[in-house]
Every structure is written in C-alpha cells, then in structure tokens.
Design a protein around this motif. Structure first.
Motif, PDB file in Angstrom:
ATOM      1  N   ASN A 164      11.755  12.238  -3.966  1.00 28.69           N
ATOM      2  CA  ASN A 164      12.560  11.220  -3.288  1.00 28.69           C
ATOM      3  C   ASN A 164      11.841  10.778  -2.024  1.00 28.69           C
ATOM      4  O   ASN A 164      11.013  11.514  -1.472  1.00 28.69           O
ATOM      5  CB  ASN A 164      13.950  11.766  -2.934  1.00 28.69           C
ATOM      6  CG  ASN A 164      14.738  12.199  -4.150  1.00 28.69           C
ATOM      7  OD1 ASN A 164      15.363  11.397  -4.824  1.00 28.69           O
ATOM      8  ND2 ASN A 164      14.714  13.510  -4.442  1.00 28.69           N
ATOM      9  N   PHE A 165      12.188   9.569  -1.555  1.00 32.11           N
ATOM     10  CA  PHE A 165      11.470   9.006  -0.416  1.00 32.11           C
ATOM     11  C   PHE A 165      12.446   8.444   0.616  1.00 32.11           C
ATOM     12  O   PHE A 165      13.509   7.915   0.275  1.00 32.11           O
ATOM     13  CB  PHE A 165      10.521   7.899  -0.897  1.00 32.11           C
ATOM     14  CG  PHE A 165       9.464   8.383  -1.845  1.00 32.11           C
ATOM     15  CD1 PHE A 165       8.231   8.796  -1.370  1.00 32.11           C
ATOM     16  CD2 PHE A 165       9.713   8.466  -3.202  1.00 32.11           C
ATOM     17  CE1 PHE A 165       7.255   9.259  -2.243  1.00 32.11           C
ATOM     18  CE2 PHE A 165       8.753   8.934  -4.088  1.00 32.11           C
ATOM     19  CZ  PHE A 165       7.509   9.331  -3.608  1.00 32.11           C
ATOM     20  N   GLY A 166      12.057   8.566   1.882  1.00 28.36           N
ATOM     21  CA  GLY A 166      12.888   8.053   2.959  1.00 28.36           C
ATOM     22  C   GLY A 166      12.049   7.656   4.153  1.00 28.36           C
ATOM     23  O   GLY A 166      10.810   7.625   4.083  1.00 28.36           O
ATOM     24  N   VAL A 167      12.718   7.357   5.251  1.00 31.11           N
ATOM     25  CA  VAL A 167      12.041   6.907   6.460  1.00 31.11           C
ATOM     26  C   VAL A 167      12.652   7.612   7.674  1.00 31.11           C
ATOM     27  O   VAL A 167      13.651   8.322   7.561  1.00 31.11           O
ATOM     28  CB  VAL A 167      12.144   5.374   6.644  1.00 31.11           C
ATOM     29  CG1 VAL A 167      11.441   4.657   5.507  1.00 31.11           C
ATOM     30  CG2 VAL A 167      13.600   4.935   6.746  1.00 31.11           C
ATOM     31  N   SER A 168      12.061   7.372   8.811  1.00 30.76           N
ATOM     32  CA  SER A 168      12.553   7.952  10.047  1.00 30.76           C
ATOM     33  C   SER A 168      12.310   6.958  11.174  1.00 30.76           C
ATOM     34  O   SER A 168      11.221   6.374  11.273  1.00 30.76           O
ATOM     35  CB  SER A 168      11.816   9.271  10.332  1.00 30.76           C
ATOM     36  OG  SER A 168      12.270   9.870  11.521  1.00 30.76           O
TER      37      SER A 168
ATOM     38  N   VAL B  89       0.840  -1.205   0.000  1.00 34.35           N
ATOM     39  CA  VAL B  89       0.000   0.000   0.000  1.00 34.35           C
ATOM     40  C   VAL B  89       0.875   1.255   0.000  1.00 34.35           C
ATOM     41  O   VAL B  89       0.599   2.228  -0.703  1.00 34.35           O
ATOM     42  CB  VAL B  89      -0.940  -0.006   1.232  1.00 34.35           C
ATOM     43  CG1 VAL B  89      -1.678   1.329   1.354  1.00 34.35           C
ATOM     44  CG2 VAL B  89      -1.941  -1.157   1.128  1.00 34.35           C
ATOM     45  N   VAL B  90       1.940   1.219   0.800  1.00 35.74           N
ATOM     46  CA  VAL B  90       2.890   2.336   0.814  1.00 35.74           C
ATOM     47  C   VAL B  90       3.504   2.513  -0.573  1.00 35.74           C
ATOM     48  O   VAL B  90       3.651   3.631  -1.069  1.00 35.74           O
ATOM     49  CB  VAL B  90       3.995   2.106   1.865  1.00 35.74           C
ATOM     50  CG1 VAL B  90       5.040   3.227   1.784  1.00 35.74           C
ATOM     51  CG2 VAL B  90       3.398   2.034   3.263  1.00 35.74           C
ATOM     52  N   ALA B  91       3.854   1.387  -1.201  1.00 38.78           N
ATOM     53  CA  ALA B  91       4.441   1.433  -2.539  1.00 38.78           C
ATOM     54  C   ALA B  91       3.489   2.104  -3.532  1.00 38.78           C
ATOM     55  O   ALA B  91       3.913   2.897  -4.384  1.00 38.78           O
ATOM     56  CB  ALA B  91       4.790   0.026  -3.003  1.00 38.78           C
ATOM     57  N   ASP B  92       2.219   1.775  -3.420  1.00 42.45           N
ATOM     58  CA  ASP B  92       1.210   2.374  -4.298  1.00 42.45           C
ATOM     59  C   ASP B  92       1.146   3.878  -4.075  1.00 42.45           C
ATOM     60  O   ASP B  92       1.068   4.665  -5.031  1.00 42.45           O
ATOM     61  CB  ASP B  92      -0.147   1.719  -4.027  1.00 42.45           C
ATOM     62  CG  ASP B  92      -1.207   2.119  -5.045  1.00 42.45           C
ATOM     63  OD1 ASP B  92      -0.842   2.651  -6.112  1.00 42.45           O
ATOM     64  OD2 ASP B  92      -2.404   1.898  -4.766  1.00 42.45           O
ATOM     65  N   ALA B  93       1.176   4.284  -2.805  1.00 46.01           N
ATOM     66  CA  ALA B  93       1.135   5.714  -2.481  1.00 46.01           C
ATOM     67  C   ALA B  93       2.365   6.430  -3.033  1.00 46.01           C
ATOM     68  O   ALA B  93       2.249   7.515  -3.623  1.00 46.01           O
ATOM     69  CB  ALA B  93       1.047   5.904  -0.966  1.00 46.01           C
ATOM     70  N   PHE B  94       3.536   5.830  -2.859  1.00 51.59           N
ATOM     71  CA  PHE B  94       4.769   6.438  -3.361  1.00 51.59           C
ATOM     72  C   PHE B  94       4.736   6.580  -4.888  1.00 51.59           C
ATOM     73  O   PHE B  94       5.138   7.609  -5.435  1.00 51.59           O
ATOM     74  CB  PHE B  94       5.981   5.604  -2.947  1.00 51.59           C
ATOM     75  CG  PHE B  94       6.416   5.789  -1.517  1.00 51.59           C
ATOM     76  CD1 PHE B  94       5.643   6.521  -0.615  1.00 51.59           C
ATOM     77  CD2 PHE B  94       7.604   5.244  -1.050  1.00 51.59           C
ATOM     78  CE1 PHE B  94       6.033   6.697   0.718  1.00 51.59           C
ATOM     79  CE2 PHE B  94       8.013   5.409   0.268  1.00 51.59           C
ATOM     80  CZ  PHE B  94       7.234   6.132   1.141  1.00 51.59           C
ATOM     81  N   ASP B  95       4.247   5.539  -5.568  1.00 55.44           N
ATOM     82  CA  ASP B  95       4.164   5.589  -7.032  1.00 55.44           C
ATOM     83  C   ASP B  95       3.243   6.719  -7.482  1.00 55.44           C
ATOM     84  O   ASP B  95       3.545   7.455  -8.432  1.00 55.44           O
ATOM     85  CB  ASP B  95       3.652   4.264  -7.588  1.00 55.44           C
ATOM     86  CG  ASP B  95       4.699   3.161  -7.559  1.00 55.44           C
ATOM     87  OD1 ASP B  95       5.891   3.482  -7.385  1.00 55.44           O
ATOM     88  OD2 ASP B  95       4.322   1.982  -7.695  1.00 55.44           O
ATOM     89  N   THR B  96       2.114   6.843  -6.799  1.00 57.69           N
ATOM     90  CA  THR B  96       1.149   7.888  -7.136  1.00 57.69           C
ATOM     91  C   THR B  96       1.760   9.271  -6.949  1.00 57.69           C
ATOM     92  O   THR B  96       1.604  10.157  -7.807  1.00 57.69           O
ATOM     93  CB  THR B  96      -0.120   7.748  -6.265  1.00 57.69           C
ATOM     94  OG1 THR B  96      -0.739   6.486  -6.507  1.00 57.69           O
ATOM     95  CG2 THR B  96      -1.121   8.864  -6.571  1.00 57.69           C
ATOM     96  N   LEU B  97       2.471   9.450  -5.842  1.00 57.27           N
ATOM     97  CA  LEU B  97       3.080  10.747  -5.548  1.00 57.27           C
ATOM     98  C   LEU B  97       4.214  11.072  -6.519  1.00 57.27           C
ATOM     99  O   LEU B  97       4.378  12.219  -6.932  1.00 57.27           O
ATOM    100  CB  LEU B  97       3.591  10.771  -4.103  1.00 57.27           C
ATOM    101  CG  LEU B  97       2.503  10.768  -3.028  1.00 57.27           C
ATOM    102  CD1 LEU B  97       3.107  10.509  -1.655  1.00 57.27           C
ATOM    103  CD2 LEU B  97       1.735  12.091  -3.031  1.00 57.27           C
ATOM    104  N   GLU B  98       4.981  10.055  -6.879  1.00 61.97           N
ATOM    105  CA  GLU B  98       6.085  10.279  -7.809  1.00 61.97           C
ATOM    106  C   GLU B  98       5.561  10.613  -9.207  1.00 61.97           C
ATOM    107  O   GLU B  98       6.043  11.554  -9.861  1.00 61.97           O
ATOM    108  CB  GLU B  98       6.988   9.055  -7.868  1.00 61.97           C
ATOM    109  CG  GLU B  98       8.219   9.255  -8.757  1.00 61.97           C
ATOM    110  CD  GLU B  98       9.108   8.025  -8.786  1.00 61.97           C
ATOM    111  OE1 GLU B  98      10.329   8.186  -8.633  1.00 61.97           O
ATOM    112  OE2 GLU B  98       8.574   6.907  -8.983  1.00 61.97           O
ATOM    113  N   LYS B  99       4.574   9.856  -9.668  1.00 64.28           N
ATOM    114  CA  LYS B  99       4.029  10.076 -11.010  1.00 64.28           C
ATOM    115  C   LYS B  99       3.365  11.444 -11.131  1.00 64.28           C
ATOM    116  O   LYS B  99       3.396  12.073 -12.192  1.00 64.28           O
ATOM    117  CB  LYS B  99       3.027   8.976 -11.355  1.00 64.28           C
ATOM    118  CG  LYS B  99       3.671   7.616 -11.616  1.00 64.28           C
ATOM    119  CD  LYS B  99       2.621   6.539 -11.813  1.00 64.28           C
ATOM    120  CE  LYS B  99       3.267   5.172 -11.999  1.00 64.28           C
ATOM    121  NZ  LYS B  99       2.239   4.077 -12.099  1.00 64.28           N
ATOM    122  N   SER B 100       2.776  11.907 -10.044  1.00 61.18           N
ATOM    123  CA  SER B 100       2.111  13.213 -10.060  1.00 61.18           C
ATOM    124  C   SER B 100       3.101  14.361  -9.958  1.00 61.18           C
ATOM    125  O   SER B 100       2.733  15.529 -10.158  1.00 61.18           O
ATOM    126  CB  SER B 100       1.111  13.306  -8.903  1.00 61.18           C
ATOM    127  OG  SER B 100       1.795  13.321  -7.655  1.00 61.18           O
TER     128      SER B 100
END
Length: 307
Positions: free
Chosen positions: A145-149, A129-140
């Motif tokens: 870039n993406f990271g974690v904390s 689900v996170v991957a889907d969100a990241f793909d959506t945000l990147e494509k838009s």
C-alpha cells in the motif's frame, strides 16, 4: 483497541500507531519488551522512516520483533517513509524510492512493507516517475500500500493523476494547540489567524477521498516547541485537561489522545513515546469517548475561538 479502516482498503488497523522515531534510544532487551507490550495493547501498526536514527531504528525493530520469523512478521502492519536526504534535498526519483525501500527491507529483515509513505513533498516531483516506482514496488511484492506525509490536497491530486494505487494515508501534524486544519473550517471568511487556509483544507479533502489522516506530534505545540501537557505556557488548557482526567479517572495523556480520536474523521494518532507507562495511557484513550461539549472545551481552552 479501537479499529478503523485504512483509507480505501479493507484493512483494519488500530487507532493508535506506534511511532519508532525514538526507538533507537533503547537497548535490544528493552525494545523487545516495549514492542511486546504494544502488541498486548492492540497496537500492531508500526511507523518508521528511513531517516529515523539514520536507519538504526528500523534495524533495532527488526531484531527486537524477530521479523526473520514469518509468524512474527504477520503480527504487524509495518509502514515506513522515504524521500528525505537529510540536510541536502527531498528526492522522489525512481532510483531513490526503490533503493530506499531495499534499504528499509534489509534493515527490518523482512520481504515487504505493508505501506510506504512519501515523507515530505519534493518540489521537483515528477508524478509519472513516482507512479513508475510504485508500480515496480507493487509488482515485486515489496510494498502493498502507498501513502504520503505532509502533503496538501493539490499535491495529492497531482500525484494521484498518475499513480494508480489509491493513497491510503496522509501524515499531518495535529494537536489541540496546533489545530489549523480544524480552525480554518470554523473561522471561515474571518480575518482571524485561525481562518488562514494553510493546507488547502486538507482535513476535508482527506475525508472526502477516504484518506486516513495519521497525526504526528499530538502532544507538541509549535514546530517541536515542546510538550503542552503540564506546561505553564498553557494554564487554561491544562486546567481543563486535568478536570477531564479526574472525571474519567485517567491521565492527562489519555485525555489529549481522546481529543484526537473523538474527531469523526477517524484519524490515527502516532504515539512516538518509548515510555511503557505513557504508551499504556495513550492506548487507554481507545476505551473512552469524550462528549462534544468536552471536545470543544478543550479546543477553546487552547486559545482557539468560535465565531
């Protein structure tokens, strides 16, 4: 200002990151001066989170930095974090991540984030689900870039199994007093407190996988227990800090920063101050390099051991 490469990207970023958790305490005019001073010092990497000041810190930064002017936006590398619903839960659902980014961008007054970090691990994380969100945000084009904390290696590996974008950064607590990610590597196979592997050898993992460590609370002891510089609870540590400050003709704040920057992992230190003089002292650490012996002397004076 010392520059490093962020993760596996080809992006150069300063070794010092401007943390904006306390920015909301400033008025607009003071915030403008503070941000301009940071830029003059070579600090253009900005760290936000959607929960800082309930979003007011992002809103103030957007106005003070005049991000509505495109030429101003290009001066900054802006990252923010999401995933915390304060006092309620952590939420890595697609809806929450995307809505959080939309809110962040609106408050900042910009069209995109240079990086988005997941703020704290969600026990109910569904990595696909996170991957889907990241793909959506990147494509838009909303996030580049993406990271974690505050994530350990297994959590990152689980996420990376599904997420195609490389994890560029991991924000972790580190200071001279809070150095378990270092002590566990020195006190291997011992029964000492420092040998306890509390984070899955996250320091070595990040180095092996080209994930930039961004250190938070670099002047704090415990979990927001207070500042150790000048604190009577740490007489030996402050004695060594003061000696080195005198040797290099800098302040204790500069020496403590230099200790973090000396590590070969090429970490970034998040400076959460809103004091202009202190920010200058932090930035000055980029111009000095303490010796190996001095690094260890500081480490040992904080109560750590060498086997």
């Amino acid at each position: 200002m010392k520059q490093i490469k962020l993760g596996k990207t080809n992006i150069s970023v300063p070794a010092i990151v401007l943390g904006c958790m306390r920015l909301g305490a400033l008025d607009l005019k003071t915030a403008e001066k503070f941000i301009n001073t940071a830029l003059e010092l070579g600090i253009n990497h900005i760290d936000h989170a959607d929960i800082y000041g309930g979003g007011s810190c992002e809103e103030l930064f957007g106005k003070a930095a005049k991000l509505n002017i495109s030429t101003n936006r290009e001066k900054f590398f802006i990252q923010s974090k999401c995933g915390i619903v304060p006092g309620v839960m952590y939420d890595f659902s697609k809806e929450h991540i995307i809505n959080s980014v939309d809110g962040i961008l609106k408050r900042l007054g910009t069209d995109y984030l240079d990086a988005l970090l997941l703020h704290r691990p969600d026990a109910l994380m569904e990595p696909e689900v996170v991957a889907d969100a990241f793909d959506t945000l990147e494509k838009s084009g909303k996030v580049r870039n993406f990271g974690v904390s505050n994530m350990n290696p297994m959590q990152i590996q689980l996420l990376q199994k599904y997420v195609k974008q490389p994890i560029c950064a991991n924000q972790l607590q580190l200071s001279i007093t809070n150095s378990n990610m270092i002590s566990q590597g020195l006190e291997v196979n011992m029964s000492s407190d420092g040998a306890v592997n509390r984070d899955g050898a996250v320091l070595d993992f990040c180095r092996l996988n080209d994930i930039t460590i961004q250190t938070w609370s670099p002047f704090q002891y415990g979990f927001f227990g207070g500042v150790f510089i000048g604190n009577d609870k740490f007489p030996e540590l402050n004695k060594v800090i003061d000696e080195l400050a005198q040797k290099y003709n800098v302040t204790p704040t500069t020496i403590v920063t230099a200790w973090i920057l000396r590590h070969p992992a090429n970490m970034q230190m998040i400076a959460g101050t809103t004091n202009l003089e202190r920010l200058k002292q932090i930035a000055q650490a980029s111009d000095i390099e303490i010796s190996r012996e001095e690094w260890y002397k500081l480490y040992l004076s904080a109560g750590h051991i060498l086997p």
